[in-house]
Design a protein around this motif. Structure first.
Motif, PDB file in Angstrom:
ATOM      1  N   UNK A  32       0.852  -1.195   0.000  1.00 53.25           N
ATOM      2  CA  UNK A  32       0.000   0.000   0.000  1.00 53.25           C
ATOM      3  C   UNK A  32       0.887   1.245   0.000  1.00 53.25           C
ATOM      4  N   UNK A  33       0.622   2.125  -0.934  1.00 61.19           N
ATOM      5  CA  UNK A  33       1.385   3.366  -1.012  1.00 61.19           C
ATOM      6  C   UNK A  33       0.775   4.391  -0.049  1.00 61.19           C
ATOM      7  N   UNK A  34       1.326   4.464   1.128  1.00 61.25           N
ATOM      8  CA  UNK A  34       0.777   5.381   2.130  1.00 61.25           C
ATOM      9  C   UNK A  34       1.154   6.817   1.785  1.00 61.25           C
ATOM     10  N   UNK A  37       4.798   7.314   2.146  1.00 63.57           N
ATOM     11  CA  UNK A  37       5.556   6.756   1.034  1.00 63.57           C
ATOM     12  C   UNK A  37       5.553   7.738  -0.157  1.00 63.57           C
ATOM     13  N   UNK A  38       4.405   8.341  -0.408  1.00 63.80           N
ATOM     14  CA  UNK A  38       4.349   9.327  -1.489  1.00 63.80           C
ATOM     15  C   UNK A  38       5.260  10.517  -1.195  1.00 63.80           C
ATOM     16  N   UNK A  39       5.252  10.960   0.053  1.00 59.23           N
ATOM     17  CA  UNK A  39       6.076  12.121   0.393  1.00 59.23           C
ATOM     18  C   UNK A  39       7.562  11.788   0.295  1.00 59.23           C
ATOM     19  N   UNK A  40       7.877  10.500   0.457  1.00 58.10           N
ATOM     20  CA  UNK A  40       9.281  10.073   0.294  1.00 58.10           C
ATOM     21  C   UNK A  40       9.625   9.806  -1.170  1.00 58.10           C
ATOM     22  N   UNK A  41       8.639   9.951  -2.047  1.00 57.47           N
ATOM     23  CA  UNK A  41       8.824   9.653  -3.481  1.00 57.47           C
ATOM     24  C   UNK A  41       9.229   8.191  -3.704  1.00 57.47           C
ATOM     25  N   UNK A  42       8.603   7.325  -2.925  1.00 58.81           N
ATOM     26  CA  UNK A  42       8.957   5.918  -3.039  1.00 58.81           C
ATOM     27  C   UNK A  42       7.739   5.063  -3.353  1.00 58.81           C
ATOM     28  N   UNK A  43       6.744   5.663  -3.983  1.00 57.93           N
ATOM     29  CA  UNK A  43       5.540   4.906  -4.318  1.00 57.93           C
ATOM     30  C   UNK A  43       5.871   3.807  -5.320  1.00 57.93           C
ATOM     31  N   UNK A  45       4.361   1.511  -8.160  1.00 60.04           N
ATOM     32  CA  UNK A  45       3.261   1.245  -9.085  1.00 60.04           C
ATOM     33  C   UNK A  45       3.867   0.518 -10.286  1.00 60.04           C
TER      34      UNK A  45
ATOM     35  N   UNK B 607      -6.344   1.328  -1.241  1.00 58.96           N
ATOM     36  CA  UNK B 607      -5.951   1.397  -2.655  1.00 58.96           C
ATOM     37  C   UNK B 607      -6.521   2.643  -3.321  1.00 58.96           C
ATOM     38  N   UNK B 610      -4.856   5.839  -2.169  1.00 61.24           N
ATOM     39  CA  UNK B 610      -3.514   5.940  -2.742  1.00 61.24           C
ATOM     40  C   UNK B 610      -3.537   6.088  -4.257  1.00 61.24           C
ATOM     41  N   UNK B 619      -2.962  12.485  -3.926  1.00 58.52           N
ATOM     42  CA  UNK B 619      -3.400  11.302  -3.190  1.00 58.52           C
ATOM     43  C   UNK B 619      -3.609  11.643  -1.726  1.00 58.52           C
ATOM     44  N   UNK B 620      -4.472  10.892  -1.052  1.00 53.60           N
ATOM     45  CA  UNK B 620      -4.608  10.904   0.408  1.00 53.60           C
ATOM     46  C   UNK B 620      -5.002  12.264   0.989  1.00 53.60           C
ATOM     47  N   UNK B 720       3.789  19.750   2.691  1.00 52.38           N
ATOM     48  CA  UNK B 720       4.227  18.856   1.619  1.00 52.38           C
ATOM     49  C   UNK B 720       2.967  18.208   1.069  1.00 52.38           C
ATOM     50  N   UNK B 722       1.094  15.479  -0.927  1.00 47.40           N
ATOM     51  CA  UNK B 722       1.315  14.128  -1.441  1.00 47.40           C
ATOM     52  C   UNK B 722       0.690  13.948  -2.821  1.00 47.40           C
ATOM     53  N   UNK B 723       1.514  13.579  -3.775  1.00 47.07           N
ATOM     54  CA  UNK B 723       0.982  13.349  -5.118  1.00 47.07           C
ATOM     55  C   UNK B 723       1.908  12.436  -5.892  1.00 47.07           C
ATOM     56  N   UNK B 726       6.056  13.660  -9.963  1.00 40.97           N
ATOM     57  CA  UNK B 726       7.358  13.843  -9.343  1.00 40.97           C
ATOM     58  C   UNK B 726       7.913  12.595  -8.680  1.00 40.97           C
ATOM     59  N   UNK B 727       7.134  11.503  -8.666  1.00 41.12           N
ATOM     60  CA  UNK B 727       7.646  10.256  -8.090  1.00 41.12           C
ATOM     61  C   UNK B 727       8.726   9.651  -8.971  1.00 41.12           C
ATOM     62  N   UNK B 732      11.776  14.811 -11.234  1.00 42.13           N
ATOM     63  CA  UNK B 732      11.852  15.188  -9.824  1.00 42.13           C
ATOM     64  C   UNK B 732      11.547  16.668  -9.696  1.00 42.13           C
TER      65      UNK B 732
END
Lengths: 242, 746
Positions: A32-34, A37-43, A45, B607, B610, B619-620, B720, B722-723, B726-727, B732
């Motif tokens: 699950x991408x919490x 996790x998104x804020x860490x840019x580690x999602x 998918x 799901x 996210x 997201x979220x 910050x 969340x989206x 940029x992932x 970046x």
């Protein structure tokens, strides 16, 4: 003939609804991408839908492109793995062998499509959600790369059934990836590129809209995109409008 | 580990001494240099363990995540539901699913599901409950029920089919009042369809055979009435025909997820959809593109000549030339089809907006014709089974709330609806519920409304339940999904209808059925009596099993009666009205249903929380979308927290600078801002309905949730945001402008 699994993604059908994204996560035990996790840019998918803008208000367009692993024939992620955790199956799938992986992330660095994901953390689900996990797919642990497998467990399952059924060849449509199966507009088509009668091969062999992302790198991706048609766009060289 | 294979430890040693691991094998001459034969380490590609598969079963059932009623097949392995797919045979969705259907398994196995009956142990709304047994809970429910004859209120979503029959019978037995809750603009849509097409069922769109689609604000590909059905058709509309690619133009105040797929987008001011449609009709008549008499019939009581593009342009916020262009293109389509919905219906003139657009179809002969609007027949159930019901309009909720406040109801029963969240805070429903004698919630989750309950009876989630439902809108002919339990109940829950049947019996008002399954079986037996449809079988049991296996019943010959040639009831012209003075509140507040979370009913599923929003990739969270120019003027950028102030209240949320946002619109997604609803939803984001002035649609009395003006104020704070954007490392872009590819600049 050994199959070569491949995919066609029609960007003129895709509406960015992301059903493919959830279908993939459900099938493949993607953590699950919490929000953290998104804020860490580690999602993570395995297939993602990228949205990009063209133009400025009011003449602006949003464009979508679903991006799974391209399963390149000459995959740049493969030769850099020091432990052969990334390798190419005889059926053209770029695989990650989780229990070989030692987490150097060289493959991720070398993938131009950014479709390889590293488990920075041990994936965690609340106990009750474990009941949903797919028993055919390993849950990856911390320190391991993971990526799109073209739903290899479904391919293996179908191939095994075909072997048991008088060793017949697989039929087109008998195996499908989770993303393609969910896709409400049928933008994603999966199948055997080596079977000229398969739907995916027929589209790939007849379309005049096909292109491969970063084709100039010469890696020969197995995912073919059909470009979005923009009736208002100025004619490009060689492009046909519908 | 196989013979001849290198041990992992040896291998790691070798790697450690070489920086060129990949060429190690050929260079050092170990083995034959082919890693395929060199290393027989377990691989997920061809893993010997994987070759022994367990037995999975696939059961057909129906989706309940939204009211569209898609057919599903569910993979069940060792008694656990693993994966949801579309039922390839069911005519509404033909094997496809949306993201929300996929998440049904997370609802089933959600860690915060209510696992046993609960009795309030603290103050109402405190969330302090004590577990109790079903026997005690049912006895308590029956006691309340028996003592509240004529003073019971039942709140559910609109219920049709056999479930509607059970609840109606229950309500009759206890002289209870039954009210339905659904997103308010659906109330408007149903009334518009009734007036324009004369049907109680919603129509479908024959996109697969249309040439030109003109959509006014409906998010038909993502969140509107039956998105998977329309998306399937949309794929065919674009590329199902070798010689024709359908063209889609979108008119609306927001580039929503559907508008993003349009060939052209005409940004208009919110609530002016109907005026634009009238002006288009005026142009088509004036230019002789359509029959004048047909136009007069399509817009009875309206003098079209008064609505020239020049007259409408300023209000609508687009040019007269653009309206003329829309009219000409629409008249040219072979065929054209026009639809309207979502925010178009959520204004004080929502009914006019939708009705005026739907009536355009009469001008070009697209009603009941291939490629046009296809009306749906009524469901194939018996006369005693309720047909499609509309939710209660906000005006009528006000009456219910008054009754609650006056202490008229000794018992309130809630199931499957969350009006405390879904009606604006200004309605006072939450406070009014405090005046009810007892509140009994039949619910799987502690959502905002359930949280007010004195007694909570846990009910099955969709994958554990029986059901029989005619999808609304149907596929253009009679179709019914059969929902069956694909797994045993995961917690100590019961079916909603079974609880009603048991409680009624205990309270001395026994219903004529012993269980809900019996109701379903009887209804399927009635379908067998029709002697038509997709299933044939020699006896009742085999027939039922065949319908179970197919996932439903349908008869492609059972289409609607001849379509009308003109609206049955006229709809007067109405211009939009907005709450709030434009000087103080310069922007239009545009709440909109989210792709993944809808109106908030799926906010508890991780799901979907996210899942990136299609336009902003957020997201979220909750955010407000502002045009870059508007954001510049306010001096804010993505991630800056702003305060949204309306005549009704104020809320804070981060900005997302959306290059496609209308400069005069502040759009905010619905779905977040729950007081509870499980760990994934609780205390997250903002419910934009808190900001909405409870004005109503003039004709139907439905809440005009898009009719409020807003002022956006910077707070100087930043979060910050969340989206998904940029992932991907190559992009970046944390807090940097979005990369825009502008033709001619590269």
């Amino acid at each position: 003939m050994t199959p070569r699994w491949g995919m066609v993604i029609d960007l003129d059908r895709c509406t960015g609804c992301q059903a493919c994204v959830v279908a993939c996560q459900a099938e493949n035990n993607v953590p699950i991408n919490t929000e953290a996790i998104y804020l860490q840019h580690r999602a993570i998918q395995w297939i993602r839908v990228e949205r990009y803008w063209e133009g400025e208000f009011p003449n602006i367009k949003a464009r979508y492109i679903p991006v799974p692993c391209m399963h390149c024939s000459e995959a740049p992620c493969e030769p850099v793995c020091p432990v052969y955790a990334t390798y190419h199956t005889p059926e053209g799938i770029n695989m990650q062998v989780y229990n070989r992986c030692i987490g150097t992330r060289y493959c991720s660095v070398n993938c131009h499509w950014h479709v390889r994901f590293f488990n920075f953390w041990e994936p965690k689900w609340p106990e009750s959600l474990h009941n949903q996990l797919n028993p055919d797919v390993s849950v990856r642990s911390r320190g391991v790369m993971e990526k799109c497998t073209f739903c290899i467990q479904r391919i293996n399952h179908a191939e095994q059934n075909a072997r048991l059924d008088n060793n017949r060849p697989l039929r087109d449509g008998e195996v499908n990836t989770a993303c393609a199966q969910a896709c409400p507009t049928r933008a994603i088509v999966f199948g055997d590129l080596n079977d000229p009668e398969s739907e995916v091969a027929k589209i790939a062999n007849t379309t005049d809209r096909g292109y491969k992302v970063l084709a100039e790198l010469g890696t020969n991706p197995s995912v073919l995109y059909l470009k979005k048609i923009d009736p208002d766009a100025p004619a490009e060289h060689g492009a046909e409008s519908a | 580990m196989r013979k001849g294979a290198m041990r992992r430890r040896d291998f790691l040693k070798l790697v450690a001494t070489s920086t060129t691991g990949a060429v190690l094998f050929t260079g050092c001459g170990i083995g034959d240099g082919d890693p395929e034969t060199e290393f027989k380490i377990e691989s997920p590609a061809l893993n010997p363990v994987d070759l022994v598969y367990g037995r999975d079963n696939w059961y057909a059932t129906a989706c309940q995540e939204c009211p569209a009623g898609c057919g599903l097949i569910v993979r069940v392995f060792e008694g656990r539901a693993k994966k949801v797919e579309g039922n390839p045979d069911f005519p509404v969705n033909l094997g496809a699913t949306c993201a929300r259907a996929q998440a049904a398994v997370q609802e089933l196995y959600h860690p915060d599901r209510i696992a046993q009956p609960l009795r309030l142990s603290g103050a109402r709304g405190s969330g302090d409950y004590q577990a109790t047994s079903w026997d005690d809970a049912l006895a308590a429910f029956a006691t309340e029920l028996g003592g509240a004859r004529g003073a019971t209120l039942i709140i559910t979503p609109p219920l049709a089919g056999p479930l509607g029959q059970v609840v109606a019978s229950f309500a009759e037995a206890f002289d209870a009042q039954q009210v339905a809750f659904e997103p308010e603009e659906r109330v408007v849509l149903r009334e518009a369809v009734r007036r324009v097409f004369g049907t109680d069922t919603l129509p479908t769109i024959d996109l697969a055979r249309a040439e030109f689609l003109l959509n006014f604000s409906a998010d038909f590909l993502h969140s509107w009435i039956s998105p998977v059905q329309f998306s399937r058709a949309y794929g065919e509309f674009r590329h199902g025909r070798a010689d024709l690619r359908g063209t889609y133009w979108h008119v609306g105040p927001q580039m929503n997820g559907s508008a993003a797929s349009a060939d052209r987008w005409f940004p208009i001011n919110p609530g002016t959809e109907g005026l634009v449609a009238l002006a288009m009709a005026q142009v088509m008549v004036a230019e002789g593109l359509v029959d004048q008499a047909a136009a007069a019939r399509a817009y009875p009581g309206i003098t079209l000549a008064d609505y020239t593009p020049e007259r409408v342009a300023e209000t609508a916020g687009i040019s007269a030339e653009q309206i003329t262009e829309l009219a000409r293109r629409f008249a040219q389509g072979t065929p054209s089809v026009a639809i309207a919905g979502t925010t178009a219906a959520a204004h004080t003139n929502g009914l006019f907006n939708v009705a005026a657009v739907l009536a355009l179809n009469y001008l070009v002969g697209s009603v009941g014709q291939p490629g046009g609007i296809i009306l749906n027949p009524s469901a194939p159930f018996g006369a005693d089974v309720p047909g499609p019901a509309a939710g209660l309009a906000y005006r009528d909720w006000a009456g219910v709330i008054n009754d609650l406040n006056s202490g008229r109801y000794r018992l309130v029963i809630v199931h499957g609806a969350n009006p405390v969240y879904g009606l604006p805070a200004a309605s006072g429903l939450r406070e009014a519920l405090g005046q009810a004698g007892k509140i009994v919630a039949l619910s799987s989750f502690l959502d905002d409304t359930t949280l007010q309950a004195d007694l909570i009876l846990p009910v099955h989630t969709s994958l554990e339940s029986w059901g029989l439902q005619a999808p609304d809108p149907g596929p253009g002919y009679q179709a019914v999904t059969l929902q069956q339990p694909v797994v045993n109940p995961f917690v100590d829950s019961r079916a909603f209808a079974d609880v009603l049947i048991q409680a009624a019996s205990a309270a001395g008002g026994a219903l004529p059925w012993e269980s809900y399954e019996a109701v379903i079986r009887a209804a399927v037996e009635e379908l067998r009596g029709l002697r038509r449809g997709n299933v044939e079988a020699p006896d009742a049991e085999q027939y039922f099993m065949a319908v179970q296996a197919q996932g439903g019943w349908w008869d492609s010959d059972a289409t609607a009666d001849e379509a009308p040639t003109a609206p049955a009831t006229p709809t007067p012209v109405a211009e939009p009205e907005y709450a709030g003075d434009p000087g103080q509140f310069p922007l239009f507040l545009l709440p909109y249903p989210s792709n993944a979370l809808g109106y908030g009913e799926t906010a508890h599923l991780p799901w979907l929380q996210a899942l990136p929003d299609p336009m902003t990739t957020a997201v979220w969270t909750t955010w407000v979308e502002l045009n870059p120019a508007t954001a510049d003027r306010l001096g804010v950028e993505t991630g800056d927290v702003v305060r949204l102030v309306t005549p009704r209240g104020s809320e804070e949320m981060p900005v997302y600078v959306n290059p496609a946002a209308h400069p005069d619109v502040a759009a905010v997604p619905m779905g977040q801002g729950h007081t509870d609803f499980g760990r994934y939803a609780k205390g997250r984001g903002v419910n934009p309905l808190n900001l909405v002035e409870p004005a109503t649609e003039a004709e139907t009395g439905a809440l005009a949730w898009a009719g409020t003006r807003v002022r956006v104020e910077a707070t100087g704070r930043k979060v910050r945001f969340p989206r998904f954007e940029g992932q991907v490392p190559a992009f970046q872009l944390e807090e940097a402008p979005i990369v825009q590819v502008i033709p001619g600049t590269h």
